[in-house]
Design a protein around this motif. Sequence first.
Motif, mmCIF file in Angstrom:
data_model
loop_
_atom_site.group_PDB
_atom_site.id
_atom_site.type_symbol
_atom_site.label_atom_id
_atom_site.label_comp_id
_atom_site.label_asym_id
_atom_site.label_seq_id
_atom_site.Cartn_x
_atom_site.Cartn_y
_atom_site.Cartn_z
ATOM 1 N N GLU A 1 35.087 2.847 49.777
ATOM 2 C CA GLU A 1 34.726 4.178 49.308
ATOM 3 C C GLU A 1 33.989 4.835 50.455
ATOM 4 O OE1 GLU A 1 35.448 5.673 46.568
ATOM 5 O OE2 GLU A 1 36.255 3.996 45.392
ATOM 6 N N ASP A 2 34.559 5.833 51.018
ATOM 7 C CA ASP A 2 33.897 6.488 52.131
ATOM 8 C C ASP A 2 34.305 7.949 52.138
ATOM 9 O OD1 ASP A 2 32.929 7.405 54.574
ATOM 10 O OD2 ASP A 2 33.113 5.426 55.488
ATOM 11 N N ASP A 3 33.577 8.712 51.342
ATOM 12 C CA ASP A 3 33.925 10.122 51.193
ATOM 13 C C ASP A 3 33.789 10.886 52.489
ATOM 14 O OD1 ASP A 3 34.569 9.811 48.584
ATOM 15 O OD2 ASP A 3 32.601 10.385 47.812
ATOM 16 N N GLU A 4 32.808 10.494 53.284
ATOM 17 C CA GLU A 4 32.594 11.204 54.534
ATOM 18 C C GLU A 4 33.827 11.043 55.429
ATOM 19 O OE1 GLU A 4 29.489 9.631 57.006
ATOM 20 O OE2 GLU A 4 30.144 10.909 58.672
ATOM 21 N N LEU A 5 34.243 9.805 55.568
ATOM 22 C CA LEU A 5 35.391 9.533 56.423
ATOM 23 C C LEU A 5 36.662 10.171 55.852
ATOM 24 C CD1 LEU A 5 36.490 8.115 58.897
ATOM 25 C CD2 LEU A 5 36.687 6.012 57.570
ATOM 26 N N THR A 6 36.808 10.080 54.545
ATOM 27 C CA THR A 6 37.972 10.687 53.899
ATOM 28 C C THR A 6 38.019 12.190 54.171
ATOM 29 O OG1 THR A 6 37.883 9.044 52.145
ATOM 30 C CG2 THR A 6 39.145 11.016 51.694
ATOM 31 N N SER A 7 36.878 12.836 53.990
ATOM 32 C CA SER A 7 36.823 14.286 54.202
ATOM 33 C C SER A 7 37.125 14.645 55.643
ATOM 34 C CB SER A 7 35.427 14.821 53.871
ATOM 35 O OG SER A 7 35.071 14.437 52.580
ATOM 36 N N LEU A 8 36.559 13.820 56.524
ATOM 37 C CA LEU A 8 36.731 14.094 57.941
ATOM 38 C C LEU A 8 38.199 14.020 58.333
ATOM 39 C CD1 LEU A 8 34.341 12.861 60.598
ATOM 40 C CD2 LEU A 8 36.766 12.403 60.973
ATOM 41 N N ILE A 9 38.856 12.968 57.915
ATOM 42 C CA ILE A 9 40.262 12.809 58.261
ATOM 43 C C ILE A 9 41.091 13.899 57.598
ATOM 44 C CG2 ILE A 9 42.294 11.329 58.007
ATOM 45 C CD1 ILE A 9 40.378 8.931 58.171
ATOM 46 N N ASP A 10 40.760 14.170 56.357
ATOM 47 C CA ASP A 10 41.486 15.192 55.634
ATOM 48 C C ASP A 10 41.381 16.542 56.338
ATOM 49 O OD1 ASP A 10 43.037 15.223 53.158
ATOM 50 O OD2 ASP A 10 41.701 16.897 52.662
ATOM 51 N N ALA A 11 40.171 16.862 56.764
ATOM 52 C CA ALA A 11 39.957 18.133 57.452
ATOM 53 C C ALA A 11 40.756 18.182 58.748
ATOM 54 C CB ALA A 11 38.470 18.322 57.745
ATOM 55 N N GLN A 12 40.710 17.080 59.465
ATOM 56 C CA GLN A 12 41.468 17.010 60.724
ATOM 57 C C GLN A 12 42.959 17.205 60.483
ATOM 58 O OE1 GLN A 12 40.563 16.670 63.940
ATOM 59 N NE2 GLN A 12 38.416 16.893 63.333
ATOM 60 N N LEU A 13 43.447 16.557 59.460
ATOM 61 C CA LEU A 13 44.884 16.635 59.193
ATOM 62 C C LEU A 13 45.273 18.024 58.719
ATOM 63 C CD1 LEU A 13 45.593 13.177 57.529
ATOM 64 C CD2 LEU A 13 46.086 13.920 59.862
ATOM 65 N N LYS A 14 44.393 18.629 57.936
ATOM 66 C CA LYS A 14 44.716 19.952 57.406
ATOM 67 C C LYS A 14 44.813 20.989 58.504
ATOM 68 C CE LYS A 14 44.063 20.022 52.582
ATOM 69 N NZ LYS A 14 43.164 18.941 52.128
ATOM 70 N N ARG A 15 44.037 20.801 59.588
ATOM 71 C CA ARG A 15 44.120 21.826 60.626
ATOM 72 C C ARG A 15 45.204 21.536 61.664
ATOM 73 N NH1 ARG A 15 41.327 21.139 65.170
ATOM 74 N NH2 ARG A 15 39.863 19.420 65.450
ATOM 75 N N ARG A 16 45.943 20.494 61.414
ATOM 76 C CA ARG A 16 47.043 20.182 62.312
ATOM 77 C C ARG A 16 48.366 20.630 61.713
ATOM 78 N NH1 ARG A 16 44.751 16.367 66.165
ATOM 79 N NH2 ARG A 16 42.726 16.477 65.148
ATOM 80 N N THR A 17 49.341 20.831 62.547
ATOM 81 C CA THR A 17 50.663 21.173 62.032
ATOM 82 C C THR A 17 51.613 20.060 62.403
ATOM 83 O OG1 THR A 17 51.089 22.367 64.076
ATOM 84 C CG2 THR A 17 50.360 23.647 62.188
ATOM 85 N N PHE A 18 52.491 19.762 61.490
ATOM 86 C CA PHE A 18 53.516 18.757 61.746
ATOM 87 C C PHE A 18 54.833 19.486 61.605
ATOM 88 C CE2 PHE A 18 49.972 16.843 59.340
ATOM 89 C CZ PHE A 18 49.411 16.138 60.384
ATOM 90 N N ARG A 19 55.437 19.770 62.715
ATOM 91 C CA ARG A 19 56.600 20.668 62.745
ATOM 92 C C ARG A 19 57.589 20.423 61.624
ATOM 93 N NH1 ARG A 19 59.827 21.509 67.490
ATOM 94 N NH2 ARG A 19 60.086 19.253 67.540
ATOM 95 N N GLY A 20 57.616 21.350 60.704
ATOM 96 C CA GLY A 20 58.577 21.251 59.620
ATOM 97 C C GLY A 20 58.109 20.442 58.432
ATOM 98 N N TYR A 21 56.897 19.928 58.517
ATOM 99 C CA TYR A 21 56.434 19.082 57.420
ATOM 100 C C TYR A 21 55.122 19.580 56.837
ATOM 101 C CZ TYR A 21 59.975 15.664 58.448
ATOM 102 O OH TYR A 21 61.179 15.037 58.620
ATOM 103 N N ARG A 22 54.965 19.311 55.578
ATOM 104 C CA ARG A 22 53.716 19.611 54.900
ATOM 105 C C ARG A 22 53.128 18.294 54.417
ATOM 106 N NH1 ARG A 22 52.651 24.492 53.288
ATOM 107 N NH2 ARG A 22 54.863 25.061 53.271
#
Lengths: 152, 152
Positions: free
Chosen positions: B112-133
């Motif tokens: 259980e690591d909300d901090e790490l989860t949020s951090l990764i989630d935030a990082q992933l959300k600001r990235r684009t994966f060409r053609g993918y969501r």
Amino acid sequence: MARRRKKILDIGRFSELLRDRGYRVTKQRLAVHTAMLTLGHATADEVLEYIEDRQKGLKVSVSSVYNILSKMADMGLYNRIQGIGSRIVFDVNPGRHIHLYDSRAQLFKEIEDDELTSLIDAQLKRRTFRGYRMDRFDLHIICHPSRKKKVQ
Amino acid sequence: MARRRKKILDIGRFSELLRDRGYRVTKQRLAVHTAMLTLGHATADEVLEYIEDRQKGLKVSVSSVYNILSKMADMGLYNRIQGIGSRIVFDVNPGRHIHLYDSRAQLFKEIEDDELTSLIDAQLKRRTFRGYRMDRFDLHIICHPSRKKKVQ
DNA sequence: GTTGATGCAAAGGCTTTGCAACTAA
DNA sequence: TTAGTTGCAAAGCCTTTGCATCAAC
């Protein structure tokens, strides 16, 4: 603080490594590794298909492909990642940790993102997992195509 | 920016959900979900074993366990994560994304690591994966026990 | 009473194994 | 020559499927 990564072994170094460890350099092993260098990550039968397509003359059996992939994974040369379902996916790059999983096509795509890799790695390194030491991590980003048209 | 997480459904809400969607509330489904609530993540036969241990009276077949777990996963109630090898591991918590994998014991432990989860989630959300969501991510931290003695 | 859900057994898909034949060193 | 590898086929494991029976509603 750049992350230090294991390198992918070209065919020459691959052969050297086998010899160094007292294993034989066989056509099948070379063919499998060549396939993996191109494919990046693949299941056993993807490797087999690749070989059959390129080297009509060479006979390679399913079991040998499995044996070779497993042995290389045990040697730390490949990673075993895993597809959804019951197929083992091998990854040629021990330093490659981020995989995009296309949930519609059910296949992995490559993501090269050193920044993200370093960031996660740094975060994990400063954490403690009671009684455990981290070997490596695998990040699977599960995605679906965002448009109707076929994506490349 | 706390990450919003889907909640684990207790038995009451689980039943409601089934009814809402027009599915039947059966003893087998209740037993499977009860097992999953306790186990957190488990393979089909772990679920089966759990049920057989606690509810001697109730008969549940392997295929039903598979069917139920799959259906729940398709409904988005469970996630399919995966063990090394060829076994499908189901996770009761759709919002749980970080798994510690004990490579020696070959089993998952919870992180259980909300901090790490949020951090990764935030990082992933600001990235684009060409053609993918992105739908979600799974982080597997592959570990080995750091001491000889058995860890808890 | 109607369907959807279950249990059983059989089939399926992927991986591993045993062993004789082969081949790299 | 000889021990490590391969190929084949069989066995193993886990998961899925087909269908008659059962039970939730």
